[in-house]
Enzyme design. Structure first.
Site, PDB file in Angstrom:
ATOM      1  CE  LYS A  86      46.371  37.546  39.600  1.00  0.00           C
ATOM      2  NZ  LYS A  86      47.296  38.508  38.691  1.00  0.00           N
ATOM      3  CD  GLN A 124      50.525  40.036  39.607  1.00  0.00           C
ATOM      4  OE1 GLN A 124      49.869  38.948  39.009  1.00  0.00           O
ATOM      5  NE2 GLN A 124      50.136  40.966  39.924  1.00  0.00           N
ATOM      6  CG  ASP A 150      46.864  39.194  32.928  1.00  0.00           C
ATOM      7  OD1 ASP A 150      46.105  39.274  33.814  1.00  0.00           O
ATOM      8  OD2 ASP A 150      48.136  39.001  33.294  1.00  0.00           O
TER       9      ASP A 150
END
Ligand code: GUN
Length: 284
Positions: free
Chosen positions: A53, A97, A120
């Protein structure tokens, strides 16, 4: 006949190039998109995802702000960091995460992220918007799947899509997006009776069960599009939820692992980050 192999690396490269161009334009307007990525603990898969990422941001000209916290981090400490990032104008997107260490309640953390920075699309507010069809930020892996299907001209309207797996990250949200494309959607899971019979009727199969080579040739209708979301780490290397070698002989189109859905997740994350940056500029 062998299936068309859907090249996620290529499609994601095209999207990343588009994002990079848009970032250049945004910078001319004084918008400098930034993404905060938070990782807690030592999960080796998470470390690889986070590194990718970060690399994706760098290549696209997006500022990456990375926080690596020790595995013993408390919930209060992580909440304090999220609050700080909510108020940090450099962070247009915040990504924590998952999974998190067990002393931290994931739901509490996801609820704390400002919905407009939730790249997200995990915050209940954004999940709700996704159900209503009006989401500005769409979940990365599910929207990457839709992009791939469209890119390869796989018809969606009126088609039978069977999703195997009901996770909040993939199964449930991809069902919403496929429904918005007018597909007829079935979500199957570990308790589904006669699972193979359901899969056999699918024009589109989305495999997100987390079981290596779970979908076999006998379950696939000839010509079906097969999207493999699985990333299983075996001693022999990475392997999807689909038995690629045998299913490719019957499917019409199929994603490989690696090089299928995985690269799309990052491309969509980068796209969400610039969407968030633009929206925040409008509101400023
Ligand atoms: N863990 C596995 N996939 C994801 C993802 O897409 N986002 C976050 N934040 N964590 C994950």
């Amino acid at each position: 006949m062998s299936a068309t192999v859907i090249d996620g690396k290529k499609v994601s490269g095209e999207i990343r190039a588009e994002v990079a161009n848009e970032v250049k334009e945004l910078k001319k307007q004084g918008i400098n998109p930034g993404l905060a990525v938070v990782i807690v603990g030592e999960n080796s898969a998470s470390q690889v995802y986070v590194r990718n990422k970060e690399k994706g941001c760098l290549e696209a000209g997006i500022k990456s702000i990375k926080y690596e916290l020790p595995s013993e981090t408390t919930e209060a400490e992580l909440l304090a960091l999220v609050e700080k990032l909510n108020n940090d104008p450099r962070a247009n997107g915040i990504l924590v995460q998952l999974p998190l260490p067990k002393q931290i309640n994931e739901e509490k953390i996801l609820l704390a992220i400002k919905p407009e920075k939730d790249v997200d699309c995990f915050h209940p507010f954004n999940v709700g918007r996704l159900m209503g069809g009006g989401a500005k930020l769409k979940p990365c892996t599910p929207s990457g799947i839709i992009e791939l299907l469209k890119h390869y001209d796989v018809p969606l309207e009126g088609q039978n899509a069977v999703i195997i797996g009901r996770s909040n990250i993939v199964g449930k949200p991809v069902a919403m997006l496929l429904m918005q494309e007018n597909a007829t959607v079935e979500i199957c899971h570990s308790r589904t009776r006669d699972l193979a019979e359901h899969i056999k009727r699918a024009d589109i199969i989305i495999a997100a069960v987390g079981r290596p080579k779970f979908v076999t040739k006998d379950m696939v209708k000839p010509g079906a599009a097969v999207i493999d979301v699985g990333i299983n780490r075996l001693e022999t290397g990475l392997c999807g939820d689909v038995d690629f070698d045998e299913v490719k002989d019957v499917a019409g189109a199929i994603t490989p692992v690696p090089g299928g859905v995985g690269p799309m997740t990052i491309a969509m994350l980068l796209r969400n980050t610039i969407t968030a940056a633009k929206e925040q500029k409008k509101e400023a």
